[in-house]
Design a protein around this motif. Structure first.
Motif, PDB file in Angstrom:
ATOM      1  N   GLU A 117       3.170 -34.596 -14.477  1.00 43.77           N
ATOM      2  CA  GLU A 117       1.782 -34.521 -14.049  1.00 43.77           C
ATOM      3  C   GLU A 117       2.006 -33.600 -12.742  1.00 43.77           C
ATOM      4  O   GLU A 117       0.916 -33.250 -12.240  1.00 43.77           O
ATOM      5  N   GLU A 118       3.227 -33.512 -12.133  1.00 40.53           N
ATOM      6  CA  GLU A 118       3.259 -32.762 -11.065  1.00 40.53           C
ATOM      7  C   GLU A 118       3.903 -31.374 -11.240  1.00 40.53           C
ATOM      8  O   GLU A 118       4.205 -30.829  -9.963  1.00 40.53           O
ATOM      9  N   GLY A 119       4.114 -31.274 -12.286  1.00 43.12           N
ATOM     10  CA  GLY A 119       4.483 -29.738 -12.758  1.00 43.12           C
ATOM     11  C   GLY A 119       5.929 -29.537 -12.621  1.00 43.12           C
ATOM     12  O   GLY A 119       6.500 -28.618 -12.543  1.00 43.12           O
ATOM     13  N   VAL A 120       6.707 -30.793 -12.406  1.00 40.50           N
ATOM     14  CA  VAL A 120       8.093 -30.991 -12.374  1.00 40.50           C
ATOM     15  C   VAL A 120       8.791 -30.641 -13.706  1.00 40.50           C
ATOM     16  O   VAL A 120       8.202 -31.227 -14.557  1.00 40.50           O
ATOM     17  N   VAL A 121       9.620 -29.790 -13.731  1.00 41.87           N
ATOM     18  CA  VAL A 121      10.382 -29.613 -14.892  1.00 41.87           C
ATOM     19  C   VAL A 121      11.888 -30.228 -15.120  1.00 41.87           C
ATOM     20  O   VAL A 121      12.441 -30.225 -14.048  1.00 41.87           O
ATOM     21  N   PHE A 122      12.039 -31.442 -15.928  1.00 46.48           N
ATOM     22  CA  PHE A 122      13.091 -31.689 -16.014  1.00 46.48           C
ATOM     23  C   PHE A 122      14.432 -31.094 -16.300  1.00 46.48           C
ATOM     24  O   PHE A 122      14.323 -30.037 -17.206  1.00 46.48           O
ATOM     25  N   ALA A 123      15.682 -31.648 -16.244  1.00 47.77           N
ATOM     26  CA  ALA A 123      16.823 -30.885 -16.327  1.00 47.77           C
ATOM     27  C   ALA A 123      16.907 -30.437 -17.923  1.00 47.77           C
ATOM     28  O   ALA A 123      17.243 -29.424 -18.004  1.00 47.77           O
ATOM     29  N   ASN A 124      16.769 -31.257 -18.892  1.00 45.86           N
ATOM     30  CA  ASN A 124      17.027 -31.117 -20.228  1.00 45.86           C
ATOM     31  C   ASN A 124      15.852 -30.157 -20.730  1.00 45.86           C
ATOM     32  O   ASN A 124      15.856 -29.205 -21.726  1.00 45.86           O
ATOM     33  N   ASP A 125      14.586 -30.302 -20.188  1.00 45.27           N
ATOM     34  CA  ASP A 125      13.561 -29.476 -20.414  1.00 45.27           C
ATOM     35  C   ASP A 125      13.753 -27.874 -20.045  1.00 45.27           C
ATOM     36  O   ASP A 125      13.227 -26.705 -20.548  1.00 45.27           O
ATOM     37  N   ILE A 152      22.190 -24.484 -13.291  1.00 44.48           N
ATOM     38  CA  ILE A 152      23.482 -24.912 -13.217  1.00 44.48           C
ATOM     39  C   ILE A 152      23.836 -24.864 -11.809  1.00 44.48           C
ATOM     40  O   ILE A 152      24.506 -25.889 -11.288  1.00 44.48           O
ATOM     41  N   ALA A 153      23.084 -23.987 -10.823  1.00 46.02           N
ATOM     42  CA  ALA A 153      23.548 -23.960  -9.472  1.00 46.02           C
ATOM     43  C   ALA A 153      23.110 -25.342  -8.980  1.00 46.02           C
ATOM     44  O   ALA A 153      23.484 -25.909  -7.679  1.00 46.02           O
ATOM     45  N   ALA A 154      21.642 -25.704  -9.428  1.00 45.28           N
ATOM     46  CA  ALA A 154      20.944 -26.729  -8.833  1.00 45.28           C
ATOM     47  C   ALA A 154      21.999 -28.215  -9.249  1.00 45.28           C
ATOM     48  O   ALA A 154      22.217 -29.017  -8.313  1.00 45.28           O
ATOM     49  N   ALA A 155      22.611 -28.210 -10.485  1.00 45.20           N
ATOM     50  CA  ALA A 155      23.434 -29.211 -10.711  1.00 45.20           C
ATOM     51  C   ALA A 155      24.756 -29.625  -9.907  1.00 45.20           C
ATOM     52  O   ALA A 155      25.146 -30.497  -9.628  1.00 45.20           O
ATOM     53  N   ILE A 156      25.255 -28.235  -9.571  1.00 39.97           N
ATOM     54  CA  ILE A 156      26.679 -28.091  -8.816  1.00 39.97           C
ATOM     55  C   ILE A 156      26.143 -28.831  -7.387  1.00 39.97           C
ATOM     56  O   ILE A 156      26.774 -29.560  -6.778  1.00 39.97           O
ATOM     57  N   ALA A 181      23.693 -30.618  -6.576  1.00 42.29           N
ATOM     58  CA  ALA A 181      23.302 -32.196  -6.489  1.00 42.29           C
ATOM     59  C   ALA A 181      24.633 -32.942  -7.071  1.00 42.29           C
ATOM     60  O   ALA A 181      24.558 -34.146  -7.205  1.00 42.29           O
ATOM     61  N   ARG A 182      25.673 -32.162  -7.299  1.00 43.73           N
ATOM     62  CA  ARG A 182      26.990 -32.759  -7.627  1.00 43.73           C
ATOM     63  C   ARG A 182      26.841 -33.872  -8.794  1.00 43.73           C
ATOM     64  O   ARG A 182      27.073 -35.067  -8.968  1.00 43.73           O
ATOM     65  N   ARG A 183      26.319 -33.093  -9.898  1.00 47.10           N
ATOM     66  CA  ARG A 183      26.002 -34.059 -11.277  1.00 47.10           C
ATOM     67  C   ARG A 183      26.655 -33.262 -12.279  1.00 47.10           C
ATOM     68  O   ARG A 183      26.085 -32.440 -13.012  1.00 47.10           O
ATOM     69  N   PRO A 184      28.020 -33.600 -12.553  1.00 43.25           N
ATOM     70  CA  PRO A 184      28.945 -32.662 -13.483  1.00 43.25           C
ATOM     71  C   PRO A 184      28.429 -33.044 -14.966  1.00 43.25           C
ATOM     72  O   PRO A 184      28.519 -31.993 -15.624  1.00 43.25           O
ATOM     73  N   THR A 185      27.665 -34.179 -15.156  1.00 44.60           N
ATOM     74  CA  THR A 185      27.376 -34.547 -16.618  1.00 44.60           C
ATOM     75  C   THR A 185      26.238 -33.269 -17.146  1.00 44.60           C
ATOM     76  O   THR A 185      26.496 -32.904 -18.001  1.00 44.60           O
ATOM     77  N   THR A 186      25.274 -33.254 -16.189  1.00 45.85           N
ATOM     78  CA  THR A 186      24.091 -32.224 -16.363  1.00 45.85           C
ATOM     79  C   THR A 186      24.717 -31.134 -16.247  1.00 45.85           C
ATOM     80  O   THR A 186      24.064 -30.288 -16.980  1.00 45.85           O
ATOM     81  N   LEU A 187      25.506 -30.841 -15.417  1.00 39.76           N
ATOM     82  CA  LEU A 187      26.516 -29.282 -15.252  1.00 39.76           C
ATOM     83  C   LEU A 187      27.060 -29.071 -16.574  1.00 39.76           C
ATOM     84  O   LEU A 187      26.783 -27.918 -17.206  1.00 39.76           O
ATOM     85  N   ASN A 188      27.610 -29.788 -17.236  1.00 41.31           N
ATOM     86  CA  ASN A 188      28.320 -29.509 -18.560  1.00 41.31           C
ATOM     87  C   ASN A 188      27.432 -29.259 -19.596  1.00 41.31           C
ATOM     88  O   ASN A 188      27.616 -28.454 -20.448  1.00 41.31           O
ATOM     89  N   TYR A 189      26.189 -30.042 -19.530  1.00 38.73           N
ATOM     90  CA  TYR A 189      25.297 -29.864 -20.588  1.00 38.73           C
ATOM     91  C   TYR A 189      24.484 -28.249 -20.510  1.00 38.73           C
ATOM     92  O   TYR A 189      24.573 -27.621 -21.236  1.00 38.73           O
ATOM     93  N   HIS A 190      24.323 -27.984 -19.335  1.00 36.60           N
ATOM     94  CA  HIS A 190      23.693 -26.803 -18.791  1.00 36.60           C
ATOM     95  C   HIS A 190      24.643 -25.563 -19.438  1.00 36.60           C
ATOM     96  O   HIS A 190      24.259 -24.698 -19.841  1.00 36.60           O
ATOM     97  N   ARG A 191      25.973 -25.649 -18.895  1.00 38.35           N
ATOM     98  CA  ARG A 191      26.890 -24.722 -19.269  1.00 38.35           C
ATOM     99  C   ARG A 191      27.041 -24.591 -20.847  1.00 38.35           C
ATOM    100  O   ARG A 191      27.205 -23.431 -21.247  1.00 38.35           O
ATOM    101  N   ARG A 192      27.108 -25.695 -21.517  1.00 36.17           N
ATOM    102  CA  ARG A 192      27.234 -25.581 -22.952  1.00 36.17           C
ATOM    103  C   ARG A 192      25.795 -24.981 -23.622  1.00 36.17           C
ATOM    104  O   ARG A 192      26.137 -23.918 -24.461  1.00 36.17           O
ATOM    105  N   VAL A 193      24.709 -25.231 -23.150  1.00 40.97           N
ATOM    106  CA  VAL A 193      23.564 -24.606 -23.719  1.00 40.97           C
ATOM    107  C   VAL A 193      23.553 -23.299 -23.460  1.00 40.97           C
ATOM    108  O   VAL A 193      23.335 -22.268 -24.129  1.00 40.97           O
ATOM    109  N   LEU A 194      23.876 -22.905 -22.306  1.00 43.64           N
ATOM    110  CA  LEU A 194      24.053 -21.133 -21.769  1.00 43.64           C
ATOM    111  C   LEU A 194      25.115 -20.667 -22.492  1.00 43.64           C
ATOM    112  O   LEU A 194      24.785 -19.298 -23.063  1.00 43.64           O
TER     113      LEU A 194
END
Length: 271
Positions: free
Chosen positions: A158-166, A191-195, A197-210
């Motif tokens: 509702e606030e226009g925020v895009v979630f990580a997997n979105d 990927i830069a945002a995940a780095i 924020a120190r979120r390695p699991t999210t980072l790996n998912y982003h890297r895999r999709v890219l």
């Protein structure tokens, strides 16, 4: 308490510590199916095959409390093994039964009241199946890609925020509609945002999709660099045995850099 600590450690990419915490949790609650599933995930991340086999034996004893999907996914990551009975879309994809997969997805898409994200993921798999059948440029695939773009344009809260997997879904929609550079830019930012924020699991998912998007575009060097980063940090979503089989990587399969990645012993050894 041990299980909450384990979840936090896993999210930080500290799989060895997470595994130890799950094992302590299981000494207190040995029949907890969720703890067993999460422990199996950490064993896969750490590529500890012997311990995984022992956990598998325990899993068989506990059926039907444990989800078969966790077990089969884990065996695919460790061995590239596909179950004899194919029950979900992902297994038809991995078994390269694309025509049957499309029929299944069309039946699922015809169901009423689907959540947008579920519909998007089904459409994306259909697009990939059509692509593998040489129909990516046809009218059916174009219509699928356009519907993906429509759904992706609305994936905000509702606030226009895009979630990580979105962010990943928006990037996939762009890539399948021909805007590969736009897709790459979205995921580079994610990927830069995940780095940061120190979120390695999210980072790996982003890297895999890219990496998958780059593979589809035939950009093998960039794809392999990302896959190497994911493999080096350990992940339950990608492995050398899975890379050997998954149709996702067909566009780069014959590239020397991809072959060298699969042959590198450090990516198969336990972490």
């Amino acid at each position: 308490a041990h299980s909450f600590v384990a979840l936090a450690l896993s999210g930080l990419g500290r799989s060895a510590e997470a595994l130890a915490a799950y094992e302590r949790a299981l000494t207190l609650d040995p029949l907890n199916a969720v703890f067993h599933e999460l422990r199996i995930n950490e064993l896969v991340r750490l590529r500890r095959v012997e311990a995984f086999e022992a956990a598998s034996a325990k899993w068989r004893e506990m059926q039907p409390q444990l989800s078969p999907s966790v077990f089969y996914h884990s065996r695919f990551q460790l061995y590239g093994e596909i179950p004899e009975k194919l029950e979900s879309h992902i297994w038809f994809w991995r078994a390269r039964r694309f025509e049957e997969l499309i029929v299944q997805i069309d039946e699922a898409l015809a169901l009423p009241n689907q959540a947008d994200r579920i519909e998007f993921d089904r459409l994306e798999m259909k697009f990939m199946a059509l692509s593998r059948l040489g129909r990516a440029g046809g009218p059916e695939a174009r219509a699928v890609a356009q519907e993906m773009a429509r759904i992706a344009s609305e994936l905000r809260d509702e606030e226009g925020v895009v979630f990580a997997n979105d962010s990943e879904r928006i990037a996939k929609a762009k890539a399948h509609n021909g805007d590969v550079e736009g897709a790459v830019a979205i995921l580079r930012r994610a990927i830069a945002a995940a780095i940061a924020a120190r979120r390695p699991t999210t980072l790996n998912y982003h890297r895999r999709v890219l990496a998958a998007i780059l593979a589809e575009a035939g950009r093998a060097k960039e794809c392999v660099e990302l896959l190497a980063q994911v493999l080096a940090h350990g992940s339950s979503v990608i492995s050398v045995p899975a890379l050997r089989i998954d149709p996702q990587w067909d566009r780069v399969r014959d590239d020397p850099a991809f072959k060298a990645l699969l042959a590198n012993p450090k990516f198969s050894a336990p972490l």
